[in-house]
Design an enzyme around this catalytic site. Structure first.
Site, PDB file in Angstrom:
ATOM      1  N   CYS A 165       0.811  -1.223   0.000  1.00  0.00           N
ATOM      2  CA  CYS A 165       0.000   0.000   0.000  1.00  0.00           C
ATOM      3  C   CYS A 165       0.840   1.267   0.000  1.00  0.00           C
ATOM      4  O   CYS A 165       0.302   2.370  -0.116  1.00  0.00           O
ATOM      5  CB  CYS A 165      -0.955  -0.018   1.189  1.00  0.00           C
ATOM      6  SG  CYS A 165      -1.998  -1.490   1.202  1.00  0.00           S
ATOM      7  N   HIS A 305      -2.250   7.592   6.864  1.00  0.00           N
ATOM      8  CA  HIS A 305      -2.564   6.300   6.261  1.00  0.00           C
ATOM      9  C   HIS A 305      -3.974   5.891   6.695  1.00  0.00           C
ATOM     10  O   HIS A 305      -4.773   5.468   5.868  1.00  0.00           O
ATOM     11  CB  HIS A 305      -1.526   5.261   6.689  1.00  0.00           C
ATOM     12  CG  HIS A 305      -1.673   3.943   6.009  1.00  0.00           C
ATOM     13  ND1 HIS A 305      -1.664   3.809   4.643  1.00  0.00           N
ATOM     14  CD2 HIS A 305      -1.850   2.691   6.511  1.00  0.00           C
ATOM     15  CE1 HIS A 305      -1.817   2.531   4.325  1.00  0.00           C
ATOM     16  NE2 HIS A 305      -1.930   1.829   5.440  1.00  0.00           N
ATOM     17  N   GLU A 316      -0.242   4.917  14.320  1.00  0.00           N
ATOM     18  CA  GLU A 316       0.141   6.081  13.521  1.00  0.00           C
ATOM     19  C   GLU A 316      -0.015   7.378  14.300  1.00  0.00           C
ATOM     20  O   GLU A 316       0.856   8.252  14.253  1.00  0.00           O
ATOM     21  CB  GLU A 316      -0.690   6.146  12.238  1.00  0.00           C
ATOM     22  CG  GLU A 316      -0.293   7.294  11.330  1.00  0.00           C
ATOM     23  CD  GLU A 316      -0.996   7.291   9.989  1.00  0.00           C
ATOM     24  OE1 GLU A 316      -0.599   8.082   9.119  1.00  0.00           O
ATOM     25  OE2 GLU A 316      -1.947   6.500   9.808  1.00  0.00           O
ATOM     26  N   LYS A 337      -9.361   8.094   3.466  1.00  0.00           N
ATOM     27  CA  LYS A 337      -9.843   6.725   3.247  1.00  0.00           C
ATOM     28  C   LYS A 337     -11.239   6.515   3.838  1.00  0.00           C
ATOM     29  O   LYS A 337     -11.920   5.558   3.485  1.00  0.00           O
ATOM     30  CB  LYS A 337      -8.875   5.710   3.862  1.00  0.00           C
ATOM     31  CG  LYS A 337      -7.562   5.536   3.104  1.00  0.00           C
ATOM     32  CD  LYS A 337      -6.741   4.404   3.705  1.00  0.00           C
ATOM     33  CE  LYS A 337      -5.433   4.201   2.961  1.00  0.00           C
ATOM     34  NZ  LYS A 337      -4.451   5.260   3.255  1.00  0.00           N
ATOM     35  N   HIS A 342      -9.755   2.090   0.813  1.00  0.00           N
ATOM     36  CA  HIS A 342      -8.308   1.896   0.704  1.00  0.00           C
ATOM     37  C   HIS A 342      -7.965   1.425  -0.699  1.00  0.00           C
ATOM     38  O   HIS A 342      -8.299   0.315  -1.087  1.00  0.00           O
ATOM     39  CB  HIS A 342      -7.857   0.878   1.743  1.00  0.00           C
ATOM     40  CG  HIS A 342      -6.377   0.798   1.918  1.00  0.00           C
ATOM     41  ND1 HIS A 342      -5.489   1.510   1.145  1.00  0.00           N
ATOM     42  CD2 HIS A 342      -5.607   0.064   2.789  1.00  0.00           C
ATOM     43  CE1 HIS A 342      -4.257   1.232   1.514  1.00  0.00           C
ATOM     44  NE2 HIS A 342      -4.306   0.365   2.506  1.00  0.00           N
ATOM     45  N   PHE A 403       1.720  -3.723   3.894  1.00  0.00           N
ATOM     46  CA  PHE A 403       2.049  -5.049   4.412  1.00  0.00           C
ATOM     47  C   PHE A 403       3.518  -5.345   4.121  1.00  0.00           C
ATOM     48  O   PHE A 403       4.034  -5.019   3.050  1.00  0.00           O
ATOM     49  CB  PHE A 403       1.185  -6.122   3.750  1.00  0.00           C
ATOM     50  CG  PHE A 403      -0.248  -6.137   4.208  1.00  0.00           C
ATOM     51  CD1 PHE A 403      -0.673  -5.413   5.304  1.00  0.00           C
ATOM     52  CD2 PHE A 403      -1.182  -6.920   3.541  1.00  0.00           C
ATOM     53  CE1 PHE A 403      -1.987  -5.445   5.731  1.00  0.00           C
ATOM     54  CE2 PHE A 403      -2.506  -6.954   3.948  1.00  0.00           C
ATOM     55  CZ  PHE A 403      -2.912  -6.216   5.046  1.00  0.00           C
TER      56      PHE A 403
END
Length: 416
Positions: A165, A305, A316, A337, A342, A403
């Site tokens: 991502c 994110h 975060e 998002k 996403h 990931f």
């Protein structure tokens, strides 16, 4: 060696809440959700039955049928968004030195639908490997920038970054370095993804990554809310034209912003989970600030994110508090998002565009769907909840993580 300055001169967006950059922006500031029941396949037996699909999009409005059939959807999306960005930049393709124009694109997965369909076709057959001759060229992640360069004759650096991502933020940072080191005058960068497929939904469901709020898809993506239960899968593309400042200035280009720097890091912790203390995220934001030559107290806005996962959102925000200290309370923090879902490998590009437009318009888009306070999140942080906020944004940071522990961060500034 003196580094060259890099500016943004064109934008293109194809998203679940708008099929152009202007439609995208209007939907963002109005707090529109792109989540709805999936239309691409039968979801009866799936745990999650919704996603953020594109709306009212017909690829043949942009690409002729013969050419479109040779492309997976992720590559089609790349072509449409990049074309918008090139037109927006007003580059004269007859005059530009195409040897010094590159395409660096991000995709976390690539042609998943093509791979899925070819394997299913083989499984339904008699064992004879009758594969489509376009199977491999449609599937490979690097075909998107390849197709863009072939269409326009761009002969500079051409490749795809794959860091889950974080892929398109990675592509933006690579593009920055190519230009500021003098290797290119212009780069078409960004990312695209089209993973709303049987394999994509099934795979993310199997690892319990997706929200299962089927009774209310439009409120399922709820970053920072105590009741968040996973991300909502989205699709689309974002494209950005990056240009060497003197090159842009010489042709009288509109300049949206200056790309000052970026950062990369790794959590080195877990295959899918973020480090609970946000160590890698702290590192990437510090790297970005140092690379850009910006002090923490100069940052006005952070597009996080913020995927709406229980672990990721908290980690975060803890990292932001660590890096920015007391100034963190003065920053407009948000997660777009909550509206787009996403977009995986396209997330960094789409969110960079949202960040740039927030500077241009002086408005920070909201984090929608927030109702329940999470006691693990500092209540003093301004998460731009539920309603857009007017703000003179001069410096903005965009975070994307993937990931494998991949972290990427880019920073834009209003041109002085």
């Amino acid at each position: 060696m003196e580094l060259k300055r890099v500016v943004v001169t064109g934008l293109g967006a194809l998203t679940p809440i708008g099929n152009t950059k202007d439609e995208f922006w209007d939907a963002l500031i109005s707090g529109k959700s792109g989540a709805a029941p999936i239309t691409y396949f039968d979801t009866e037996k799936f745990k999650t039955k919704f996603a953020c699909e594109l709306k009212n999009f017909n690829v043949e409005d942009f690409i002729n049928r013969k050419d479109a059939r040779k492309m997976d959807r992720f590559a089609q999306y790349a072509m449409v968004a990049s074309d918008e960005a090139i037109v927006d930049s007003k580059l004269d393709l007859e005059k530009v030195n195409k040897l010094r124009v590159g395409v660096i694109w991000g995709a976390g997965i690539g042609g998943l639908e093509t791979f899925q369909q070819e394997v299913l076709n083989f499984a339904d057959g008699d064992g004879t490997p009758r594969f489509n001759p376009f199977f491999i060229p449609k599937m490979i992640a690097d075909i998107a920038p390849g197709n863009i360069s072939i269409k326009h004759g761009f002969m500079g650096p051409n490749y795809t970054t794959v860091s889950a991502c974080a892929s398109s933020a990675n592509a933006i940072f690579d593009s920055l370095n190519m230009i500021r080191l003098g290797h290119c005058d212009v780069i078409v960068t960004g990312g695209s993804e089209a993973a709303v497929t049987i394999a994509g939904m099934g795979g993310f469901n199997a690892m319990h990554a997706l929200s299962t709020r089927n009774e209310s898809p439009e409120t399922a993506s709820r970053p920072f809310d105590a009741t968040r239960d996973g991300f909502v899968l989205g699709e689309g593309a974002g494209a950005i034209i990056l240009e060497e400042y003197e090159h842009a200035k010489a042709r009288g280009a509109k300049i949206y912003a200056e790309l000052l720097g970026g950062g990369l890091s790794s959590d080195a912790h877990h295959m899918t989970a973020p480090h609970p203390d946000g160590i890698g995220v702290i590192a990437v934001m510090k790297n970005c600030l140092e690379n850009a030559g910006i002090k923490p107290e100069e940052v006005d806005h952070i597009n996080t994110h913020g995927t709406s996962t229980p672990l990721g959102d908290v980690a975060e925000l803890k990292a932001i508090s660590e890096v920015f200290g007391d100034h963190a309370q003065n920053i407009n923090i948000n997660s777009t998002k909550s509206m787009t879902g996403h977009l995986l490998g396209a997330a960094g590009a789409i969110e960079s565009i949202a960040s740039i437009l927030a500077m241009e318009h002086g408005i920070v888009p909201p984090t929608i769907n927030h109702k329940v306070v999470d006691e693990n999140i500092d209540p003093k942080l301004n998460l731009t909840l539920n309603k857009a906020q007017k703000r003179d944004v001069k410096v903005v940071m965009s975070n994307t993580f993937g990931f494998g522990g991949h972290n990427a961060c880019v920073l834009f500034k209003k041109l002085d």
